[in-house]
Design an enzyme around this catalytic site. Structure first.
Site, PDB file in Angstrom:
ATOM      1  N   ASP A   1      -9.621  34.611 -61.246  1.00 48.81           N
ATOM      2  CA  ASP A   1     -10.596  34.187 -60.252  1.00 48.81           C
ATOM      3  C   ASP A   1      -9.916  33.433 -59.106  1.00 48.81           C
ATOM      4  O   ASP A   1      -8.907  32.759 -59.293  1.00 48.81           O
ATOM      5  CB  ASP A   1     -11.634  33.276 -60.906  1.00 48.81           C
ATOM      6  CG  ASP A   1     -12.656  32.758 -59.933  1.00 48.81           C
ATOM      7  OD1 ASP A   1     -13.514  33.554 -59.515  1.00 48.81           O
ATOM      8  OD2 ASP A   1     -12.583  31.567 -59.566  1.00 48.81           O
TER       9      ASP A   1
ATOM     10  N   GLU B   1      -9.268  38.801 -58.142  1.00 51.83           N
ATOM     11  CA  GLU B   1     -10.400  38.582 -57.249  1.00 51.83           C
ATOM     12  C   GLU B   1      -9.821  38.015 -55.953  1.00 51.83           C
ATOM     13  O   GLU B   1      -9.528  36.828 -55.857  1.00 51.83           O
ATOM     14  CB  GLU B   1     -11.403  37.614 -57.881  1.00 51.83           C
ATOM     15  CG  GLU B   1     -12.707  37.542 -57.112  1.00 51.83           C
ATOM     16  CD  GLU B   1     -13.213  36.129 -56.899  1.00 51.83           C
ATOM     17  OE1 GLU B   1     -14.409  35.972 -56.646  1.00 51.83           O
ATOM     18  OE2 GLU B   1     -12.413  35.180 -56.963  1.00 51.83           O
TER      19      GLU B   1
END
Length: 666
Positions: free
Chosen positions: A328, A382
């Site tokens: 992330d 991401e």
């Protein structure tokens, strides 16, 4: 003479001016690995979880912690009546490490404990940095570490599971909000009720959010406090193992949403001021606090921090048998300013000195470690800036991720749906936005993830349908707004999946047009769970139109699997007619034709294709998907006309309004 340039530069001439920077970053990775490993393999040093923390051996308990600024450390807990006792004092070792050994009879599975740490000018209770089990007191809301050493270790039924496909069809899920009731759901409930649904829907990969322990439920799991601990809100470590083992038995791979981009500020629960030094794990000064996320930024240049994070990667793959990690917030890691407020329209913005090259080195080492120790595991970034090389193999000069999330696509769809009337949808621009990607990278596309549905925003279907979603989703009610919403939702998802590079993602519930937004219990909503759940009954109610979107999604995913669509990396544009809003492209043996026009259907519309016979597979307008059934998929279409200079003939098709057609060349 062999070129000294990395293949990534040879393949992209625009990178040539930055070859020295790319080579320097590669050298930094080698230096970091050399400092960390001292001649050993990465896999041999990324084992901090087996050294630090609390461990039970056949002869004794042993606990270790890294706290270089500490002056004294004590174990306190049930076993000491929560008193500071010299009998539980740790001994300082080399390199800022602390250690204590205790007889086996001293500690028991299920007991609670903490550390009491003294430093110059202060002291405080802390949770162990490598602790693998934290529990929260329901009344006081205080977290304790819990000794997790069950007498009967978990027995895996599918220990040798291997993912069946290299093209992930990802079902992104949050365990806690997966129940229909207004509550926090559990790993066991997810295993019993949601995994079979995911299997039935055809997805081959589950991506789990919020697994690492986080003190505030409303953070969606992104403000992590305890990086080695399974979130106890949803159950025990063994419950999570059972979930993963069951998924493997169903043929589903399981990917974990890993948070290494920042850490919660909390001091008693997290690492914020662990040994009295604010810079033990994090940057000092202005770089310590993430200005947008209200969290702390890791110092990726410190060897001990690299060891901590690399061990964390290894821990989740080894201990829980995850099949991959989705990293992330990678953009935030890559740039000293976290990439905030930038549009990244120029290559110079990737190499102008505003990048955190220590973070780049960490991410590269993490990918190297994961692929060395778990060759079948996948890594997903991401990342929204488009940093070249991110999902390019290490040996080609990249950073080694297997996939990059195509984050611009859902944002683009929101911009189109929110900002443009239907007649201004530009099919040429749509095709460009959906297919623009680097040739040396594999990407995963999606129309919406959890990001597009957080409080303050709306799901794609809710944005299309508006307030009519509350009053006109009954099967017996006709409504032009709902008709448009259903038609466009299907078309958007069909074109997004069939143009995707190497994989596709859907957030749970969005497959059937889950209404409204996601909002976790918090003071501002009176701690309500109304929007922190999934209303599965909407899709299962035969009297509601949600079932049409669910059935369509099933067919869409089945198409991706049956056709092995992603094994052919690129689509071939066949026709782009912006004034009439008609678009056609092919992939493998399939032809995809779209009429985005809201008012005009076309008869005998010519599409240039390879000569042959084509048969309809399905259309978004089929009756079973809530369409009008204006196309007969049983009809075989033969190309006509003399071949042009490209060897193509015309396929004459009927193209209803707001419809996508899937045809296969026989």
């Amino acid at each position: 003479m062999k070129s000294s340039l990395p293949p990534i530069v040879e393949n992209d001439p625009y990178l040539l001016p930055y070859a020295d920077v790319i080579l320097r970053r590669q050298e930094l990775v080698r230096q970091r690995q050399s400092i960390l490993c001292r001649g050993r393999k990465l896999s041999e040093i990324a084992l901090g979880h087996l050294y630090f923390g609390l461990h039970k051996t056949p002869k004794e308990w042993i606990f270790r912690e890294w706290a270089p600024n500490a002056m004294a450390i004590y174990l306190v807990g049930d076993f000491s009546d929560w008193k500071i006792d010299e009998a539980y004092s740790l001994t300082r070792k080399l390199y800022g490490n602390w250690e204590i050994t205790l007889p086996l009879k001293t500690l028991k599975h299920g007991q609670h404990y903490k550390l009491f740490i003294k430093w110059e000018g202060g002291e405080g209770y802390r949770l162990p940095a490598y602790g693998n089990r934290m529990v929260q007191n329901e009344e006081t809301k205080v977290f304790d570490a819990e000794i997790w050493a069950p007498s009967h270790p978990f027995q895996w039924k599918n220990p040798d599971f291997e993912p069946s496909s290299t093209h992930p069809l990802i079902y992104e899920a949050h365990v806690g909000m997966s129940a229909e009731e207004g509550k926090v759901s559990s790993y066991n409930e997810f295993t019993a009720h949601i995994l079979p649904r995911i299997k039935k829907d055809g997805y081959n990969t589950v991506q789990l959010m919020a697994i690492q322990e986080h003190p505030y439920y409303g953070s969606f799991g992104y403000h992590v406090s305890n990086f080695f601990a399974v979130s106890s809100r949803f159950g025990t470590p063994d419950d999570l193992k059972h979930l993963i083992d069951t998924a493997h038995g169903l043929g589903l791979a399981v990917v974990m949403d890993l948070i290494h981009s920042h850490s919660v500020q909390n001091e008693m629960e997290g690492l914020g001021l662990f040994d009295g030094s604010g810079s033990q794990y994090f940057h000092a000064g202005a770089r310590r606090l993430h200005v947008a996320w209200d969290s702390l930024c890791f110092n990726y240049g410190r060897p001990e921090v690299l060891h901590f994070l690399l061990s964390n990667c290894q821990y989740w793959l080894d201990e829980f048998k995850f099949d991959g990690l989705r990293f992330d917030g990678v953009t935030s890691m890559l740039y000293l300013d976290h990439g905030l407020g930038k549009d990244f329209t120029d290559y110079r913005m990737y190499y102008d000195g505003a990048q955190d090259e220590n973070a780049i080195a960490y991410l590269t080492l993490a990918n190297k470690l994961i692929h060395e120790t778990h060759p079948s595991a996948i890594t997903i970034a991401e990342e929204m800036s488009g940093m070249p090389g991110l999902a390019t193999p290490l040996e080609e000069g990249g950073y080694g991720f297997d996939y990059r999330l195509a984050m611009g696509i859902p944002d683009y769809w929101i911009k189109v749906v929110k900002g443009l009337p239907d007649e201004q949808w530009d099919v040429g621009n749509i095709y460009y936005e959906l297919t623009s990607r680097r040739g040396d990278e594999s990407t995963i596309s999606y129309a919406e993830s959890h990001d597009q549905a957080l409080v303050g925003d709306q799901t794609l279907f809710f944005r299309l349908a508006g307030a009519e979603i509350y009053t006109h989703m009954d099967m017996g009610l006709d409504n032009l707004i709902i008709d448009r919403a259903i038609a466009l939702h299907k078309v958007i998802r069909l074109i997004t999946l069939t143009t995707a590079g190497s994989g596709y993602l859907n957030f749970m519930g969005n497959e059937f047009g889950h209404p409204e937004w996601i909002d976790f219990p918090r003071k501002e909503n009176n701690w309500s769970y109304l929007y922190a759940r999934r209303q599965w009954s909407l899709a299962e109610n035969s009297k509601l139109k949600y079932q049409w979107l669910q059935t369509f999604d099933n067919q869409l995913i089945a198409l991706a699997k049956k056709s092995d669509l992603f094994s052919e990396k690129y689509t071939s544009l066949r026709h782009s007619d912006t004034p009439n809003q008609v678009l056609a492209y092919s992939r493998k043996d399939y032809l995809f034709v779209f009429n985005f026009n809201h008012a005009q259907s076309y008869t005998n519309y010519p599409i240039p294709v390879e000569p042959g016979t084509y048969k309809g597979v399905f259309t978004t307008d089929d009756l079973e998907f809530g369409g009008q059934g204006r196309v007969d998929n049983r009809v075989k279409h033969l190309t006509i006309g003399g071949t042009n200079s490209f060897g193509l003939e015309n396929l004459m098709l009927y193209l209803p309004t707001r419809t996508g057609l899937v045809l296969k060349r026989l």
